[in-house]
Design a protein around this motif. Structure first.
Motif, short mmCIF file in Angstrom:
data_model
loop_
_atom_site.label_atom_id
_atom_site.label_comp_id
_atom_site.label_asym_id
_atom_site.label_seq_id
_atom_site.Cartn_x
_atom_site.Cartn_y
_atom_site.Cartn_z
N ARG A 23 -2.63 20.73 4.59
CA ARG A 23 -3.66 20.16 5.48
C ARG A 23 -3.81 18.66 5.33
O ARG A 23 -4.28 17.97 6.23
CB ARG A 23 -4.99 20.87 5.20
CG ARG A 23 -6.13 20.47 6.10
CD ARG A 23 -5.85 20.80 7.56
NE ARG A 23 -6.91 20.33 8.42
CZ ARG A 23 -7.00 19.09 8.90
NH1 ARG A 23 -6.08 18.19 8.58
NH2 ARG A 23 -7.98 18.74 9.70
N ALA A 24 -3.44 18.11 4.16
CA ALA A 24 -3.61 16.68 3.93
C ALA A 24 -2.49 16.17 3.04
O ALA A 24 -2.07 16.84 2.10
CB ALA A 24 -4.96 16.40 3.27
N ALA A 25 -1.98 14.99 3.35
CA ALA A 25 -0.94 14.35 2.53
C ALA A 25 -1.11 12.84 2.62
O ALA A 25 -1.42 12.32 3.69
CB ALA A 25 0.45 14.76 3.00
N GLN A 26 -0.89 12.17 1.49
CA GLN A 26 -1.08 10.71 1.47
C GLN A 26 -0.10 10.07 0.51
O GLN A 26 0.15 10.59 -0.59
CB GLN A 26 -2.52 10.37 1.06
CG GLN A 26 -2.86 8.91 1.33
CD GLN A 26 -4.27 8.55 0.90
OE1 GLN A 26 -4.84 9.18 0.02
NE2 GLN A 26 -4.84 7.52 1.50
N TRP A 27 0.45 8.93 0.91
CA TRP A 27 1.32 8.14 0.04
C TRP A 27 0.51 7.52 -1.08
O TRP A 27 -0.63 7.09 -0.87
CB TRP A 27 2.00 7.01 0.82
CG TRP A 27 3.06 7.44 1.78
CD1 TRP A 27 2.91 7.60 3.12
CD2 TRP A 27 4.42 7.73 1.49
NE1 TRP A 27 4.09 7.99 3.67
CE2 TRP A 27 5.04 8.08 2.70
CE3 TRP A 27 5.17 7.74 0.31
CZ2 TRP A 27 6.39 8.43 2.78
CZ3 TRP A 27 6.52 8.09 0.39
CH2 TRP A 27 7.10 8.42 1.61
N SER A 28 1.09 7.39 -2.25
CA SER A 28 0.48 6.60 -3.33
C SER A 28 0.63 5.13 -2.98
O SER A 28 1.42 4.75 -2.10
CB SER A 28 1.16 6.89 -4.66
OG SER A 28 2.53 6.49 -4.62
N LYS A 33 5.34 8.17 -4.37
CA LYS A 33 4.82 9.52 -4.57
C LYS A 33 4.01 9.94 -3.37
O LYS A 33 3.46 9.10 -2.65
CB LYS A 33 3.93 9.57 -5.83
CG LYS A 33 4.59 9.07 -7.09
CD LYS A 33 3.55 8.72 -8.14
CE LYS A 33 4.15 7.88 -9.24
NZ LYS A 33 3.12 7.26 -10.08
N ILE A 34 3.91 11.26 -3.18
CA ILE A 34 3.09 11.82 -2.10
C ILE A 34 2.11 12.82 -2.70
O ILE A 34 2.52 13.74 -3.41
CB ILE A 34 3.95 12.52 -1.03
CG1 ILE A 34 4.87 11.51 -0.34
CG2 ILE A 34 3.06 13.21 0.01
CD1 ILE A 34 5.84 12.15 0.63
N LEU A 35 0.84 12.62 -2.43
CA LEU A 35 -0.20 13.56 -2.84
C LEU A 35 -0.46 14.51 -1.68
O LEU A 35 -0.64 14.06 -0.54
CB LEU A 35 -1.48 12.79 -3.19
CG LEU A 35 -2.69 13.62 -3.61
CD1 LEU A 35 -2.45 14.33 -4.93
CD2 LEU A 35 -3.93 12.75 -3.68
N SER A 36 -0.48 15.80 -1.95
CA SER A 36 -0.67 16.78 -0.88
C SER A 36 -1.60 17.88 -1.32
O SER A 36 -1.71 18.21 -2.50
CB SER A 36 0.68 17.38 -0.44
OG SER A 36 1.34 17.99 -1.55
N GLY A 37 -2.32 18.45 -0.35
CA GLY A 37 -3.23 19.57 -0.59
C GLY A 37 -3.30 20.42 0.65
O GLY A 37 -3.04 19.95 1.76
N LEU A 66 -7.89 14.29 1.64
CA LEU A 66 -7.51 13.64 0.38
C LEU A 66 -7.53 12.13 0.57
O LEU A 66 -7.09 11.64 1.61
CB LEU A 66 -6.09 14.04 -0.04
CG LEU A 66 -5.81 15.46 -0.51
CD1 LEU A 66 -4.32 15.66 -0.63
CD2 LEU A 66 -6.49 15.74 -1.83
N LYS A 67 -8.00 11.39 -0.44
CA LYS A 67 -7.93 9.93 -0.38
C LYS A 67 -7.77 9.37 -1.78
O LYS A 67 -8.52 9.72 -2.70
CB LYS A 67 -9.20 9.33 0.25
CG LYS A 67 -9.23 9.42 1.77
CD LYS A 67 -8.28 8.50 2.44
CE LYS A 67 -7.94 8.94 3.85
NZ LYS A 67 -9.03 8.98 4.77
N PHE A 68 -6.78 8.46 -1.95
CA PHE A 68 -6.65 7.71 -3.20
C PHE A 68 -7.74 6.65 -3.28
O PHE A 68 -8.14 6.08 -2.26
CB PHE A 68 -5.29 7.02 -3.28
CG PHE A 68 -4.18 7.87 -3.81
CD1 PHE A 68 -4.11 8.19 -5.16
CD2 PHE A 68 -3.19 8.36 -2.97
CE1 PHE A 68 -3.09 8.98 -5.66
CE2 PHE A 68 -2.17 9.15 -3.45
CZ PHE A 68 -2.11 9.46 -4.81
N HIS A 69 -8.19 6.37 -4.50
CA HIS A 69 -9.13 5.27 -4.71
C HIS A 69 -8.42 3.96 -4.39
O HIS A 69 -7.26 3.77 -4.77
CB HIS A 69 -9.62 5.28 -6.17
CG HIS A 69 -10.78 4.39 -6.42
ND1 HIS A 69 -10.65 3.02 -6.57
CD2 HIS A 69 -12.11 4.66 -6.53
CE1 HIS A 69 -11.85 2.49 -6.77
NE2 HIS A 69 -12.75 3.45 -6.75
#
Length: 271
Positions: A23-28, A33-37, A66-69
């Protein structure tokens, strides 16, 4: 999937780490890297080059945002089908803080520029009021700063921050985008309303161009709308997809490139 957006337009790699819908994916911030959930309640941080999971953890709820700080690259926030939003530390694989609100689902998360505060949009809309539709939080203390930001009875499926000015935009299910101040008390700008596209219950995303002069959004009829940020007028539209267009995002380095995607799983790159 990772795509070559500039040259071939081909899919370069596919990573199969989730057992249900992502449902959510974001580049570092480093782009490696890719963060996914997703709906399997799993969080994965994948190394793009090797395909290995640097970080994996089971969450207590299905993830939808999802969101990186913005300044601390090892910290991210996740929200989803829960009354809670959680801040995680990748280094320890543990939850740093829990932010609790009387809602059922978090639709989107937006950090404000310095990372000290962030916003969540939720599904909390009652018949008589719209408190908690957008909530502002203090990142360090987990205290709720304000839940009286948006008073119209529409949910806001996505939020986006202006790259240069202290404002943000909320996509609403009233078929318009609303403009707010990104500083307390986060007042709405009643003189500007970006309307003409359709949302109709879809999680339609919106984004500013890198220079901040344009605001682009998808539409449930498959079109992409470009608005002049200062005048709120439609500059042009693209008939991008046959299905609902859910997202339109500018390339961060090559501002003449735009990526769009639709409800049927199709991705297009536009010049």
């Amino acid at each position: 999937k990772v795509w070559d957006a500039v040259d071939t337009g081909c899919c370069l790699k596919t990573y199969s780490c989730h057992s249900s819908a992502v449902r959510a994916a974001q580049w570092s911030s480093c782009g490696r890297k890719i963060l996914s959930g997703g709906f399997d309640s799993m969080l994965h941080l994948t190394d793009v080059e090797t395909g290995k999971q640097i970080f994996s953890s089971k969450n207590e709820f299905r993830i939808s945002a999802l969101k990186f700080h913005p300044t601390e690259s090892n910290i991210f926030i996740c929200g989803g089908f829960s009354s809670e939003v959680k801040a995680w530390d990748i280094r320890t694989s543990k939850v740093l803080r829990v932010y609790k609100a009387a809602v059922q689902q978090t639709l989107d998360i937006l950090f404000l520029p310095d990372g000290r505060e962030f916003l969540t949009s939720t599904d909390a809309v009652s018949r008589d009021s719209a408190d908690r539709t957008i909530i502002a939080w203090d990142f360090q203390s987990a205290a709720k700063i304000s839940n009286q930001i948006f008073h119209e009875r529409y949910t806001c499926p996505s939020l986006t921050l202006h790259p240069r000015e202290s404002v943000f935009v909320a996509q609403t299910n009233g078929n318009y985008m609303a403009l707010f101040s990104a500083q307390r008390p986060y007042r709405i700008n009643k003189k500007k309303r970006y309307e003409g596209h359709k949302v109709e219950g879809f999680a339609v995303g919106c984004e500013f161009s890198p220079d901040g002069t344009l605001l682009v959004t998808g539409s449930s009829d498959g079109k992409v709308f470009f608005y002049n940020y200062h005048t709120a007028r439609i500059i042009r539209t693209l008939s991008a997809h046959k299905e609902a267009c859910l997202s339109a995002i500018f390339h961060p380095v090559l501002p003449s490139l735009l990526a769009t995607c639709n409800w049927a799983g199709e991705i297009k790159i536009w010049q």
